[in-house]
Write an enzyme that holds these catalytic residues in place. Structure first.
Site, PDB file in Angstrom:
ATOM      1  CB  SER A 137      -0.856  -0.031   1.269  1.00  0.00           C
ATOM      2  OG  SER A 137      -1.407   1.228   1.535  1.00  0.00           O
TER       3      SER A 137
ATOM      4  CE1 TYR B 120      -3.751  -2.641   5.549  1.00  0.00           C
ATOM      5  CE2 TYR B 120      -3.349  -0.288   5.299  1.00  0.00           C
ATOM      6  CZ  TYR B 120      -3.575  -1.528   4.739  1.00  0.00           C
ATOM      7  OH  TYR B 120      -3.616  -1.653   3.372  1.00  0.00           O
TER       8      TYR B 120
ATOM      9  CE  LYS C 107      -1.271  -4.593   3.404  1.00  0.00           C
ATOM     10  NZ  LYS C 107      -1.436  -5.918   2.798  1.00  0.00           N
TER      11      LYS C 107
END
Ligand code: UFG
Length: 345
Positions: A124, A149, A153
């Protein structure tokens, strides 16, 4: 050629399954359906006109994954399986470290013994944090992540990079998505937010259909053209095609690691997205301005030169196409049978 899709029943995974079949590949979906519905598989089958191989399993289940790999013998893997709600990750970080990191490690331990020629990872643009320069390119500094989150990544990219450095017959492609939106033009697959959507486009379509009273636009005093945040919204079908391009190139390459931004290269404000929705739906949207949302980056969009140049990938859909397809999907949703009611609150 068989390709294992972890999380293949999810928003991006399901569109990638369709794109793979359209390109002559044979996807094998492994998904625990935590954020999806069995009807998604049926609808992929309707789009492509054939049966899909799928397994209902968490990828942290080593024995189960090993059995599937031995049975299916895929040459490539596209790894989507992960949780992805930024807010939830702040409230429940362990869920994110468990599923996005620990389960990735478990998965790699199993594929360590297999011959996977091409591995594509769902990353992302969140890895960039607040970029120093816009458009942001792949060599931009990776800043400390805002959320658990985002951190999963960054860590996922690092774990995979270290893992694939030790492999001389496989290639790794890290795809850094900007803001995936839209739905399949058929209206048969799309995004299935759980509960109240935190992302802009599902919130807009739900407000448009009357599931939500009104949209709150978070902030109107950013240093942008109209005061609202700017993002790079990419149609999910374009994004799915980027996975196919990355996978194909990876099958030819050996022993290399590549990172690509996947975005349109253009910024659109929240008000641009609302206008596009109002145009394609031919109705006004009920919205109001509210305070800024904590953690929002004012402006980010991609430099997509690398993926266009090296993978010959180009986005085909406009912002209006995105909203048109998302709206078609929203209007279709009542036709589909949910395994539980919790998705619909
Ligand atoms: N927004 C609103 N109202 C809403 C929802 C969103 O005004 O009800 C605004 C946000 O403030 C932001 C824009 O719409 O300006 C886009 O917000 P999204 O939540 O749709 O997307 P984000 O850019 O915040 O998040 C996306 C992905 C994440 C990823 C992140 C990286 O959803 O997975 O980009 O920046 F981590």
């Amino acid at each position: 050629m068989k390709i294992l899709l972890t999380g293949g029943a999810g928003f991006i995974g399901s569109h990638t399954a369709v794109a793979l079949i359209e390109n002559g590949f044979d996807p094998v979906i492994v998904d625990d359906f935590r954020n999806s519905e069995p009807f998604v598989i049926e609808n992929i089958e309707k789009i492509v006109g054939k049966k899909i191989t799928y397994y209902s399993l968490n990828i942290g289940n080593k024995e189960g994954v090993k059995n599937i790999l031995q049975r299916e013998n895929p040459v490539g893997v596209i790894h989507f399986a992960a949780d992805k709600a930024v807010n939830e990750s702040v409230l429940n970080p362990m869920k994110y470290y468990q599923n996005n990191v620990l389960n990735l490690i478990n998965f790699l331990e199993v594929i360590d013994q297999m011959n996977i020629n091409s591995f594509v990872f769902s990353s992302s643009c969140t890895v960039y944090g607040v970029p120093d320069k816009i458009p942001v390119n792949e060599s931009a500094l990776i800043k400390p992540a805002f959320s658990p989150y985002g951190y999963t990544k960054q860590v996922g990219e690092r774990i995979l990079t270290d893992f694939f450095k030790t492999k001389n017959k496989s290639s790794l492609t890290l795809l850094r998505y900007f803001n995936p939106i839209g739905a399949h033009p058929s209206g048969l697959i799309g995004e299935l937010p759980i509960g109240v959507p935190s992302n802009l486009v599902p919130y807009i379509t739900q407000a448009g259909i009357g599931k939500r009273k009104k949209l709150t636009v978070f902030g109107k005093d950013y240093d942008t053209k109209d005061g609202t945040c700017v993002r790079d919204y990419i149609h999910v079908v374009d994004l799915a095609n980027a996975h196919v391009a990355a996978l194909k190139k990876g099958l030819k390459r050996k022993d290399s690691i590549k990172t690509y931004n996947v975005g349109t290269g253009k910024g659109a404000s929240v008000l641009d997205v609302i206008k596009a929705f109002e145009k394609v739906s031919q109705q006004g949207l009920n919205y109001e301005f509210g305070p800024r949302r904590a953690g929002d980056v004012p402006k980010i969009y991609s430099d997509n030169f690398l993926i266009k140049n090296e993978l010959a990938w180009h986005p085909k859909f406009s912002l209006e196409d995105c909203l048109e397809h998302a709206w078609k999907w929203e209007k279709n949703l009542f036709n589909f049978k949910y395994k539980s009611e919790k998705k619909q609150d």
